[in-house]
Design a protein around this motif. Structure first.
Motif, PDB file in Angstrom:
ATOM      1  N   SER A  82       2.208   9.014  -4.006  1.00  0.00           N
ATOM      2  CA  SER A  82       3.104   7.962  -3.507  1.00  0.00           C
ATOM      3  C   SER A  82       2.722   6.603  -4.056  1.00  0.00           C
ATOM      4  N   ALA A  83       1.419   6.381  -4.299  1.00  0.00           N
ATOM      5  CA  ALA A  83       0.979   5.096  -4.851  1.00  0.00           C
ATOM      6  C   ALA A  83       1.562   4.872  -6.238  1.00  0.00           C
ATOM      7  N   ILE A 111      -2.613   1.417 -10.630  1.00  0.00           N
ATOM      8  CA  ILE A 111      -2.187   2.002  -9.365  1.00  0.00           C
ATOM      9  C   ILE A 111      -2.653   1.194  -8.154  1.00  0.00           C
ATOM     10  N   GLY A 112      -3.659   0.339  -8.342  1.00  0.00           N
ATOM     11  CA  GLY A 112      -4.158  -0.488  -7.244  1.00  0.00           C
ATOM     12  C   GLY A 112      -3.643  -1.914  -7.248  1.00  0.00           C
ATOM     13  N   GLY A 136      -7.573  -5.713  -8.571  1.00  0.00           N
ATOM     14  CA  GLY A 136      -6.720  -4.533  -8.562  1.00  0.00           C
ATOM     15  C   GLY A 136      -7.398  -3.293  -9.104  1.00  0.00           C
ATOM     16  N   ASN A 137      -8.345  -3.454 -10.032  1.00  0.00           N
ATOM     17  CA  ASN A 137      -9.058  -2.292 -10.562  1.00  0.00           C
ATOM     18  C   ASN A 137      -9.905  -1.628  -9.475  1.00  0.00           C
ATOM     19  N   ALA A 138     -10.552  -2.443  -8.634  1.00  0.00           N
ATOM     20  CA  ALA A 138     -11.327  -1.888  -7.533  1.00  0.00           C
ATOM     21  C   ALA A 138     -10.410  -1.227  -6.508  1.00  0.00           C
ATOM     22  N   ALA A 139      -9.269  -1.851  -6.242  1.00  0.00           N
ATOM     23  CA  ALA A 139      -8.305  -1.248  -5.319  1.00  0.00           C
ATOM     24  C   ALA A 139      -7.798   0.076  -5.880  1.00  0.00           C
ATOM     25  N   GLY A 140      -7.646   0.158  -7.195  1.00  0.00           N
ATOM     26  CA  GLY A 140      -7.214   1.400  -7.815  1.00  0.00           C
ATOM     27  C   GLY A 140      -8.236   2.506  -7.670  1.00  0.00           C
ATOM     28  N   PHE A 141      -9.525   2.169  -7.867  1.00  0.00           N
ATOM     29  CA  PHE A 141     -10.571   3.178  -7.683  1.00  0.00           C
ATOM     30  C   PHE A 141     -10.572   3.677  -6.244  1.00  0.00           C
ATOM     31  N   ARG A 142     -10.292   2.791  -5.302  1.00  0.00           N
ATOM     32  CA  ARG A 142     -10.211   3.188  -3.902  1.00  0.00           C
ATOM     33  C   ARG A 142      -9.012   4.113  -3.663  1.00  0.00           C
ATOM     34  N   VAL A 143      -7.873   3.805  -4.253  1.00  0.00           N
ATOM     35  CA  VAL A 143      -6.706   4.675  -4.111  1.00  0.00           C
ATOM     36  C   VAL A 143      -7.031   6.083  -4.612  1.00  0.00           C
ATOM     37  N   LEU A 192      -6.456  -3.296   5.892  1.00  0.00           N
ATOM     38  CA  LEU A 192      -5.288  -4.177   5.876  1.00  0.00           C
ATOM     39  C   LEU A 192      -4.892  -4.552   4.453  1.00  0.00           C
ATOM     40  N   THR A 193      -5.874  -4.788   3.595  1.00  0.00           N
ATOM     41  CA  THR A 193      -5.541  -5.082   2.194  1.00  0.00           C
ATOM     42  C   THR A 193      -4.966  -3.843   1.512  1.00  0.00           C
ATOM     43  N   ASP A 194      -5.421  -2.645   1.927  1.00  0.00           N
ATOM     44  CA  ASP A 194      -4.806  -1.413   1.405  1.00  0.00           C
ATOM     45  C   ASP A 194      -3.313  -1.401   1.716  1.00  0.00           C
ATOM     46  N   TYR A 195      -2.996  -1.719   2.950  1.00  0.00           N
ATOM     47  CA  TYR A 195      -1.601  -1.670   3.389  1.00  0.00           C
ATOM     48  C   TYR A 195      -0.757  -2.711   2.666  1.00  0.00           C
TER      49      TYR A 195
END
Length: 485
Positions: free
Chosen positions: A66-67, A142-143, A184-191, A457-460
């Protein structure tokens, strides 16, 4: 505030390129087919290539996530585009994956042909390279939050503002750095590696292979704030690649792949040399955003077409009066032809540079973008300069990106106050009910637990599309009500 000195500033003297005793990464380990975190190695290489190998499955898992689907409504160049030929994050990611697959297969084929014994050890190395790089390229954005790279700036700016002080004061310096320099790269690794409690499955995140996670990680370091000028940092140090919530996960990925830790000289552990295939992921992104963003600027009429076409012809080495075998109905048709030829040439040259420098990459001796080593680097810089001047700084882009600061800051502020409201006001309860269950932490919200809740919350909010973020902001501010009211 934490600090670190980039390796480029440490004046370290690396071993010579022919030092066979220096530690080096190994392709057999770097191509690990194990899935994060604990699944055994699958699709072990045999004499025959599997019909659908582990890395092809990685690509498919990204496509069906979905991401990834939400990228179709996220900004690439022109925010909230109204024309059908301007790229979104999704089309950019698909194009980057195509270029990445070609880079991987061409670079791998050159290595197989020119490295003694490699074909016997890894007979399908070229196909594996192509599939790994394609999957990592597909996921590389993706993040990214709404409103493009200005979305990252907007989240960072909010957490550095006085409005966020009540929430960040309870965090340690490393946790604050994650938020105040949102990446965003760190958020992508988390996704890719995080599974929410309400979405538990047999693997973490998308359950990708370690090899694809390594190639995805262009910035294998934590979010340590540099006190010195990062313009002098090496390619893998300019940004960071994982939040504190994923530090242990990244360490596990690094161990499985045998990534080389960087020399002592930093105050914090977790700095690694890149997976060599990450350089191809970076190159695919560089080629696509430089050339195709430039093409978008020309099609939108923001970059003068005569100047743009002349620059592309010059990069191809075409004579000013060169006549092709095809007659163009208009300049847009020629533009598409020139773009295709140019990307093909850049792919061929970049794959050659990668193969030539593979021994250096395996030992961590080289840490600069591959496209910077191309003969046409200066012309690529001019393409980028024109794109920045005429497209990225055009009035429509600046207006909507400026609005993005208000939207993302407003959403963060509203949901943070609702989540950390000790009185549990009626407004806070209403906002809390709007927050999907998987983004709500349980238990006391102090220290690490508070940090986990803020990251959720930042994920959302970071996962929202441009339109979703704008619509939610207008709704909770009472500017616009859902249809039917």
């Amino acid at each position: 505030m934490l600090s670190f000195t980039p390796a480029a500033m440490l004046h370290l003297t690396p071993p010579t390129d022919d030092d066979d005793n220096a530690p080096a990464m190994r392709w057999a380990q770097l191509l690990s087919r194990r899935r994060y975190p604990e699944q055994p190695q699958l699709h072990v290489v045999t004499d025959a290539a599997p019909v659908r190998g582990a890395f092809v499955a990685d690509y498919d898992r990204v496509v069906f996530s979905s991401a990834f689907r939400r990228l179709q409504r996220k900004t690439q160049v022109m925010p909230l585009p109204e024309t059908d030929f301007v790229h979104t994050r999704l089309t950019h990611s698909l194009e980057t994956a195509c270029v990445g697959r070609s880079l991987g297969r061409l670079g791998g084929r050159l290595l197989l042909e020119e490295t003694e014994g490699l074909a016997a050890e890894l007979p399908h190395l070229d196909a594996d390279f192509g599939d790994i790089v394609a999957a990592a390229c597909l996921a590389h954005d993706i993040g990214n939050p709404p409103f493009g790279h200005s979305g990252e700036d907007a989240i960072s700016a909010y957490f550095r503002s006085p409005a966020a002080e009540p929430f960040v004061r309870m965090l340690n310096p490393a946790q604050r750095a994650d938020l105040q320099h949102f990446e965003g790269n760190a958020a992508g690794f988390r996704v890719l590696t995080h599974t929410y409690p309400t979405h538990s499955s047999g693997s973490a995140g998308l359950g990708l292979t370690y090899a694809t996670l390594g190639a995805f990680s262009k910035y294998p370091r934590p979010s340590v704030v540099a006190e010195t000028d990062l313009t002098q940092a090496t390619a893998s140090e300019k940004k960071y690649g994982y939040f504190q919530t994923e530090a242990a996960r990244f360490e596990e990925v690094a161990r499985e792949l045998g990534l080389l830790a960087k020399p002592a000289g930093t105050d914090v552990a977790g700095f690694y040399h890149r997976h060599p295939l990450a350089f191809l992921v970076e190159a695919a992104d560089d080629i696509c955003y430089r050339i195709i963003d430039f093409e978008d600027g020309l099609k939108l009429g923001l970059i003068p077409c005569d100047k743009g076409l002349a620059l592309l012809r010059d990069m191809l080495g075409d004579a000013p009066g060169r006549r092709g075998s095809v007659e163009w109905r208009d300049w847009r048709e020629e533009l598409g032809y020139l773009r295709a030829r140019l990307i093909n040439r850049l792919v061929q040259q970049t794959a050659r540079r990668f193969a030539d420098r593979a021994p250096q990459l395996l030992r961590g001796y080289l840490d600069e973008p591959l496209v910077r080593q191309l003969d046409c680097w200066e012309q690529l810089q001019e393409v980028h300069r024109l794109t920045v001047e005429h497209l990225y700084q055009s009035r429509p882009v600046l207006e909507i990106e400026a609005a993005g600061f208000e939207v993302l800051a407003g959403l963060l502020d509203a949901f943070l106050h609702a989540t950390f409201d000790p009185q549990g006001s009626a407004r806070s309860r209403k906002l809390g009910q709007l927050l999907p269950e998987q983004f709500r932490a349980t238990g006391p919200q102090q220290g690490a637990a508070a940090y986990e809740q803020i990251i959720l919350l930042t994920d959302y909010i970071g996962g929202l599309t441009d339109q979703n973020a704008l619509s939610l902001f207008r709704t909770i501010r009472g500017i616009d009500l859902p249809k039917g009211f």
